[in-house]
Write a protein that holds these residues in place. Structure first.
Motif, PDB file in Angstrom:
ATOM      1  N   PHE A  98      -5.946  -7.610   2.523  1.00 30.51           N
ATOM      2  CA  PHE A  98      -6.440  -7.093   3.792  1.00 30.51           C
ATOM      3  C   PHE A  98      -5.785  -7.805   4.974  1.00 30.51           C
ATOM      4  CE2 PHE A  98     -10.399  -4.476   3.065  1.00 30.51           C
ATOM      5  CZ  PHE A  98     -10.247  -4.367   1.695  1.00 30.51           C
ATOM      6  N   TYR A  99      -5.454  -9.074   4.770  1.00 28.73           N
ATOM      7  CA  TYR A  99      -4.948  -9.880   5.880  1.00 28.73           C
ATOM      8  C   TYR A  99      -3.543  -9.482   6.311  1.00 28.73           C
ATOM      9  CZ  TYR A  99      -8.882 -12.780   4.427  1.00 28.73           C
ATOM     10  OH  TYR A  99     -10.140 -13.223   4.089  1.00 28.73           O
ATOM     11  N   ALA A 143      -9.631   0.761   8.467  1.00 28.67           N
ATOM     12  CA  ALA A 143      -9.744   1.961   7.633  1.00 28.67           C
ATOM     13  C   ALA A 143      -9.951   1.584   6.172  1.00 28.67           C
ATOM     14  CB  ALA A 143      -8.494   2.827   7.788  1.00 28.67           C
ATOM     15  N   LEU A 144      -9.184   0.587   5.700  1.00 32.40           N
ATOM     16  CA  LEU A 144      -9.321   0.139   4.315  1.00 32.40           C
ATOM     17  C   LEU A 144     -10.677  -0.525   4.095  1.00 32.40           C
ATOM     18  CD1 LEU A 144      -7.712   0.017   1.646  1.00 32.40           C
ATOM     19  CD2 LEU A 144      -7.065  -2.311   2.259  1.00 32.40           C
ATOM     20  N   THR A 145     -11.148  -1.254   5.083  1.00 34.69           N
ATOM     21  CA  THR A 145     -12.469  -1.887   4.993  1.00 34.69           C
ATOM     22  C   THR A 145     -13.551  -0.825   4.848  1.00 34.69           C
ATOM     23  OG1 THR A 145     -11.762  -3.791   6.318  1.00 34.69           O
ATOM     24  CG2 THR A 145     -14.124  -3.369   6.198  1.00 34.69           C
ATOM     25  N   ALA A 146     -13.451   0.247   5.617  1.00 38.71           N
ATOM     26  CA  ALA A 146     -14.428   1.340   5.524  1.00 38.71           C
ATOM     27  C   ALA A 146     -14.364   2.009   4.157  1.00 38.71           C
ATOM     28  CB  ALA A 146     -14.169   2.359   6.630  1.00 38.71           C
ATOM     29  N   MET A 155       0.404  -6.359  -3.670  1.00 40.84           N
ATOM     30  CA  MET A 155      -0.265  -7.659  -3.750  1.00 40.84           C
ATOM     31  C   MET A 155      -1.464  -7.580  -4.687  1.00 40.84           C
ATOM     32  SD  MET A 155      -0.269  -8.830   0.221  1.00 40.84           S
ATOM     33  CE  MET A 155       1.248  -9.085   1.131  1.00 40.84           C
ATOM     34  N   MET A 156      -2.264  -6.539  -4.511  1.00 41.51           N
ATOM     35  CA  MET A 156      -3.424  -6.356  -5.388  1.00 41.51           C
ATOM     36  C   MET A 156      -2.968  -6.246  -6.834  1.00 41.51           C
ATOM     37  SD  MET A 156      -5.517  -3.502  -3.187  1.00 41.51           S
ATOM     38  CE  MET A 156      -5.719  -3.654  -1.411  1.00 41.51           C
ATOM     39  N   GLY A 157      -1.915  -5.451  -7.062  1.00 38.52           N
ATOM     40  CA  GLY A 157      -1.407  -5.279  -8.412  1.00 38.52           C
ATOM     41  C   GLY A 157      -0.903  -6.577  -9.016  1.00 38.52           C
ATOM     42  N   ALA A 203      -0.384 -13.421  -3.418  1.00 39.26           N
ATOM     43  CA  ALA A 203      -0.206 -12.456  -2.334  1.00 39.26           C
ATOM     44  C   ALA A 203       0.922 -12.884  -1.404  1.00 39.26           C
ATOM     45  CB  ALA A 203      -1.506 -12.295  -1.560  1.00 39.26           C
ATOM     46  N   LEU A 204       0.974 -14.172  -1.077  1.00 36.60           N
ATOM     47  CA  LEU A 204       2.019 -14.679  -0.186  1.00 36.60           C
ATOM     48  C   LEU A 204       3.404 -14.556  -0.823  1.00 36.60           C
ATOM     49  CD1 LEU A 204       0.341 -17.880   1.320  1.00 36.60           C
ATOM     50  CD2 LEU A 204       1.077 -15.837   2.583  1.00 36.60           C
TER      51      LEU A 204
END
Length: 282
Positions: free
Chosen positions: A22-23, A32-35, A235-237, A271-272
């Motif tokens: 998210f960051y 939008a992704l948070t919603a 990153m999630m993957g 993620a970084l």
């Protein structure tokens, strides 16, 4: 409390492995992704906290109606009041929100899956639909990116199933196809009683290889032109792919009694690394 703050609180309380991604989003896409994620948490929490089928069915029916209200411009819930600002801007199809609810309905109706075909439908509804909506928020030029999002969703959900094998068993749920249990000479009782057995190791390795194949298929279908835009999903993957590898390495026969996790620090580092190199960690 504003709809924005409600969704932020709902997302932050989840402690999800997805949060580091998210960051790396701009303000509008992040909200939008948070919603979207808050919507997923709302309907998922119905199933997780449901002891009464009729009550769960009633709540999911309400959310089905709320999706209709969302797309007619008359949302009532804080989550949909925030989502309404983004559904047309990012071309978020109504059908995918309904697929997510259908996935939760499958959780109400079934606690066993006879074969992988039926389980894959559940994975599509519970995760691929979310992945496709997320990909639209991130942005893309090539339609093949939606195939990437589909396969990534399957991979993430399969990893969740492996990770949560013991916890689901304690709730009376088995997400491993029953015909594959038989293939490894295991019974439902072995899983439900969380019996440590060397056969579990072979089963987990088999399930992990399938999940890995979906990860690899996802990456293969991601066009180079969209890789930068889809970076949060990558990153999630990557986080889940590293988690899957850790499960296989860390005594997989004990997966029924021990939940494998990555520390928040490790998730941020992954993620970084992905952000800096636009690469897939293998």
């Amino acid at each position: 409390m504003t709809p924005q703050q409600y969704c932020i609180n709902k997302t932050n309380k989840s402690g999800s492995s997805f949060l580091p991604a998210f960051y790396f989003l701009g303000k509008e896409k992040k909200m939008a992704l948070t919603a979207l994620y808050a919507f997923c948490r709302e309907v998922d929490d119905i199933v997780d906290g449901c002891d009464d089928y009729k009550e769960g069915r009633k709540k999911l029916n309400w959310w089905s109606l709320e999706v209709s209200r969302l797309f007619s411009g008359t949302p009532q819930h804080p989550v949909t009041k925030l989502l309404v600002n983004y559904i047309y801007k990012f071309d978020l199809d109504e059908k995918y929100f309904n697929e997510i609810i259908d996935g939760m309905e499958m959780d109400l109706n079934f606690n066993r899956y006879e074969n992988f075909t039926k389980l894959q439908l559940y994975c599509y509804r519970a995760a691929s639909a979310v992945g496709i909506l997320s990909a639209k928020i991130f942005g893309f030029n090539n339609i093949n990116t939606l195939k990437y999002a589909h396969d990534m969703g399957i991979a993430l959900q399969l990893t969740n199933i492996i990770r949560d094998l013991g916890e689901d068993a304690k709730r009376g749920r088995i997400y491993i196809p029953l015909d594959e249990l038989k293939l490894f000479d295991l019974t439902e009782t072995d899983i439900l009683n969380c019996t440590n057995h060397k056969k579990i190791k072979k089963l987990v390795i088999f399930l992990s290889e399938r999940a890995q194949n979906f990860f690899f298929s996802a990456v293969e279908h991601l066009p180079a032109e969209d890789k930068r835009k889809q970076l949060p999903g990558l990153m999630m993957g990557n986080i889940y792919f590293v988690l899957l590898k850790k499960i296989v390495i860390s005594d997989p026969e004990k997966i029924l009694n021990k939940r494998t996790l990555l520390s928040p620090y490790r998730r941020v580092i992954i993620a970084l690394t992905c952000f800096m190199n636009y690469t897939w960690i293998k």
